[in-house]
Design a protein around this motif. Structure first.
Motif, mmCIF file in Angstrom:
data_model
loop_
_atom_site.group_PDB
_atom_site.id
_atom_site.type_symbol
_atom_site.label_atom_id
_atom_site.label_comp_id
_atom_site.label_asym_id
_atom_site.label_seq_id
_atom_site.Cartn_x
_atom_site.Cartn_y
_atom_site.Cartn_z
ATOM 1 N N LEU A 1 1.083 -0.624 -0.183
ATOM 2 C CA LEU A 1 0.302 -0.099 0.193
ATOM 3 C C LEU A 1 1.050 0.863 -0.606
ATOM 4 O O LEU A 1 0.318 2.070 -0.852
ATOM 5 N N SER A 2 1.546 1.390 0.671
ATOM 6 C CA SER A 2 2.485 2.767 0.725
ATOM 7 C C SER A 2 3.884 2.047 -0.565
ATOM 8 O O SER A 2 3.571 3.232 -1.222
ATOM 9 N N ARG A 3 3.936 1.467 -0.683
ATOM 10 C CA ARG A 3 4.951 1.825 -2.153
ATOM 11 C C ARG A 3 3.765 2.346 -3.563
ATOM 12 O O ARG A 3 4.258 3.111 -4.271
ATOM 13 N N ARG A 4 2.556 2.035 -3.732
ATOM 14 C CA ARG A 4 1.548 2.110 -4.135
ATOM 15 C C ARG A 4 1.207 3.543 -4.119
ATOM 16 O O ARG A 4 1.097 4.125 -5.647
ATOM 17 N N ALA A 5 1.072 3.530 -3.624
ATOM 18 C CA ALA A 5 0.825 5.375 -2.767
ATOM 19 C C ALA A 5 1.727 6.339 -3.147
ATOM 20 O O ALA A 5 1.182 7.479 -3.801
ATOM 21 N N ALA A 6 3.563 5.589 -2.939
ATOM 22 C CA ALA A 6 3.883 7.101 -3.593
ATOM 23 C C ALA A 6 4.434 7.277 -4.374
ATOM 24 O O ALA A 6 4.098 8.063 -5.106
ATOM 25 N N GLN A 7 4.238 5.728 -5.022
ATOM 26 C CA GLN A 7 4.289 5.910 -6.553
ATOM 27 C C GLN A 7 3.209 6.987 -7.544
ATOM 28 O O GLN A 7 3.352 7.480 -8.338
ATOM 29 N N MET A 8 1.806 6.857 -6.938
ATOM 30 C CA MET A 8 0.749 7.051 -7.360
ATOM 31 C C MET A 8 1.383 8.752 -7.080
ATOM 32 O O MET A 8 0.649 9.820 -8.376
ATOM 33 N N TRP A 9 1.135 8.890 -5.624
ATOM 34 C CA TRP A 9 1.705 10.456 -5.618
ATOM 35 C C TRP A 9 2.230 11.641 -6.438
ATOM 36 O O TRP A 9 2.451 12.481 -7.030
ATOM 37 N N ALA A 10 4.162 10.501 -5.977
ATOM 38 C CA ALA A 10 5.019 11.033 -7.256
ATOM 39 C C ALA A 10 4.305 11.410 -9.382
ATOM 40 O O ALA A 10 4.422 12.294 -9.350
ATOM 41 N N ASP A 11 3.859 10.455 -8.950
ATOM 42 C CA ASP A 11 3.160 10.745 -10.833
ATOM 43 C C ASP A 11 1.892 11.344 -10.771
ATOM 44 O O ASP A 11 1.032 11.962 -11.779
ATOM 45 N N ALA A 12 1.291 11.735 -9.491
ATOM 46 C CA ALA A 12 0.289 12.874 -9.909
ATOM 47 C C ALA A 12 0.911 14.399 -10.085
ATOM 48 O O ALA A 12 -0.491 15.138 -10.242
ATOM 49 N N ASP A 13 1.743 15.517 -9.520
ATOM 50 C CA ASP A 13 2.675 15.918 -9.938
ATOM 51 C C ASP A 13 1.754 17.204 -9.307
ATOM 52 O O ASP A 13 1.212 18.104 -10.003
ATOM 53 N N GLY A 14 0.830 16.610 -7.608
ATOM 54 C CA GLY A 14 0.505 18.065 -7.063
ATOM 55 C C GLY A 14 -1.405 17.818 -7.107
ATOM 56 O O GLY A 14 -1.477 18.634 -6.547
ATOM 57 N N GLU A 15 -1.516 16.823 -8.424
ATOM 58 C CA GLU A 15 -2.544 17.036 -8.567
ATOM 59 C C GLU A 15 -3.335 15.668 -7.230
ATOM 60 O O GLU A 15 -4.561 16.080 -6.760
ATOM 61 N N LEU A 16 -2.561 15.318 -6.176
ATOM 62 C CA LEU A 16 -2.951 14.754 -5.404
ATOM 63 C C LEU A 16 -2.143 14.494 -4.234
ATOM 64 O O LEU A 16 -0.596 14.658 -4.143
ATOM 65 N N SER A 17 -2.669 15.065 -2.778
ATOM 66 C CA SER A 17 -2.648 14.845 -1.466
ATOM 67 C C SER A 17 -1.610 13.156 -1.472
ATOM 68 O O SER A 17 -2.500 12.536 -1.491
ATOM 69 N N ILE A 18 -0.488 13.466 -0.180
ATOM 70 C CA ILE A 18 -0.569 12.207 -0.206
ATOM 71 C C ILE A 18 -1.200 10.906 0.339
ATOM 72 O O ILE A 18 -1.883 10.193 -0.024
ATOM 73 N N ARG A 19 -2.266 11.625 1.603
ATOM 74 C CA ARG A 19 -3.234 11.042 1.456
ATOM 75 C C ARG A 19 -4.134 10.592 0.933
ATOM 76 O O ARG A 19 -4.644 9.550 0.908
ATOM 77 N N GLU A 20 -4.496 11.301 -0.251
ATOM 78 C CA GLU A 20 -5.580 11.162 -1.125
ATOM 79 C C GLU A 20 -5.234 10.046 -2.428
ATOM 80 O O GLU A 20 -5.802 9.142 -2.337
ATOM 81 N N ALA A 21 -3.471 9.426 -2.112
ATOM 82 C CA ALA A 21 -2.707 9.078 -2.832
ATOM 83 C C ALA A 21 -2.991 7.235 -1.996
ATOM 84 O O ALA A 21 -3.710 5.999 -2.604
ATOM 85 N N VAL A 22 -2.800 7.426 -0.847
ATOM 86 C CA VAL A 22 -3.354 6.323 0.380
ATOM 87 C C VAL A 22 -4.938 5.764 -0.511
ATOM 88 O O VAL A 22 -5.040 4.622 -0.283
ATOM 89 N N GLU A 23 -5.724 6.860 0.165
ATOM 90 C CA GLU A 23 -7.675 6.356 -0.192
ATOM 91 C C GLU A 23 -7.416 5.532 -1.643
ATOM 92 O O GLU A 23 -7.478 4.833 -1.535
ATOM 93 N N VAL A 24 -6.676 6.393 -2.490
ATOM 94 C CA VAL A 24 -7.079 5.740 -3.638
ATOM 95 C C VAL A 24 -6.222 4.577 -3.820
ATOM 96 O O VAL A 24 -7.167 3.405 -4.226
ATOM 97 N N ALA A 25 -4.798 3.824 -3.658
ATOM 98 C CA ALA A 25 -4.495 2.687 -3.511
ATOM 99 C C ALA A 25 -5.065 2.198 -2.524
ATOM 100 O O ALA A 25 -5.295 1.313 -3.319
ATOM 101 N N ALA A 26 -5.726 1.854 -1.885
ATOM 102 C CA ALA A 26 -6.082 0.984 -0.956
ATOM 103 C C ALA A 26 -7.661 0.529 -1.634
ATOM 104 O O ALA A 26 -7.821 -0.123 -1.418
ATOM 105 N N PHE A 27 -8.235 1.965 -2.035
ATOM 106 C CA PHE A 27 -9.068 1.321 -2.892
ATOM 107 C C PHE A 27 -8.965 0.041 -4.052
ATOM 108 O O PHE A 27 -9.669 -0.789 -4.043
ATOM 109 N N ARG A 28 -8.465 0.534 -4.664
ATOM 110 C CA ARG A 28 -7.521 0.032 -5.830
ATOM 111 C C ARG A 28 -7.190 -1.292 -4.893
ATOM 112 O O ARG A 28 -7.094 -2.156 -5.661
ATOM 113 N N MET A 29 -6.655 -1.945 -4.087
ATOM 114 C CA MET A 29 -6.278 -3.165 -3.203
ATOM 115 C C MET A 29 -7.259 -3.538 -2.750
ATOM 116 O O MET A 29 -7.211 -4.872 -3.167
#
Length: 73
Positions: free
Chosen positions: A30-58
């Protein structure tokens, strides 16, 4: 995807029992996916939002148990 490589930090959790290996593996993924998603978002997602989306996807998002407004329990 970018070349972002997640490396979990030290597992210093004073006062708490360590997670079972299966739970730790899920938390690391979950941490790995959220960090990757957050890095790819170019400021469009907060780290919290990235964790929520990653958890949902998992498929590990915690179900909400609260009653809806106006609903009688």
């Amino acid at each position: 995807m970018t070349d972002h490589e997640f490396k979990p930090g030290l597992r210093s959790r004073k006062g708490r029992a360590p997670l079972p290996p299966e739970a730790q593996a899920i938390a690391d993924e979950l941490s790995r996916r959220a960090a990757q998603m957050w890095a790819d978002a170019d400021g469009e997602l907060s780290i919290r939002e990235a964790v929520e989306v990653a958890a949902f996807r998992m498929g590990v998002e915690t179900p909400q148990t609260g009653a809806e407004p106006g609903e009688v329990s």
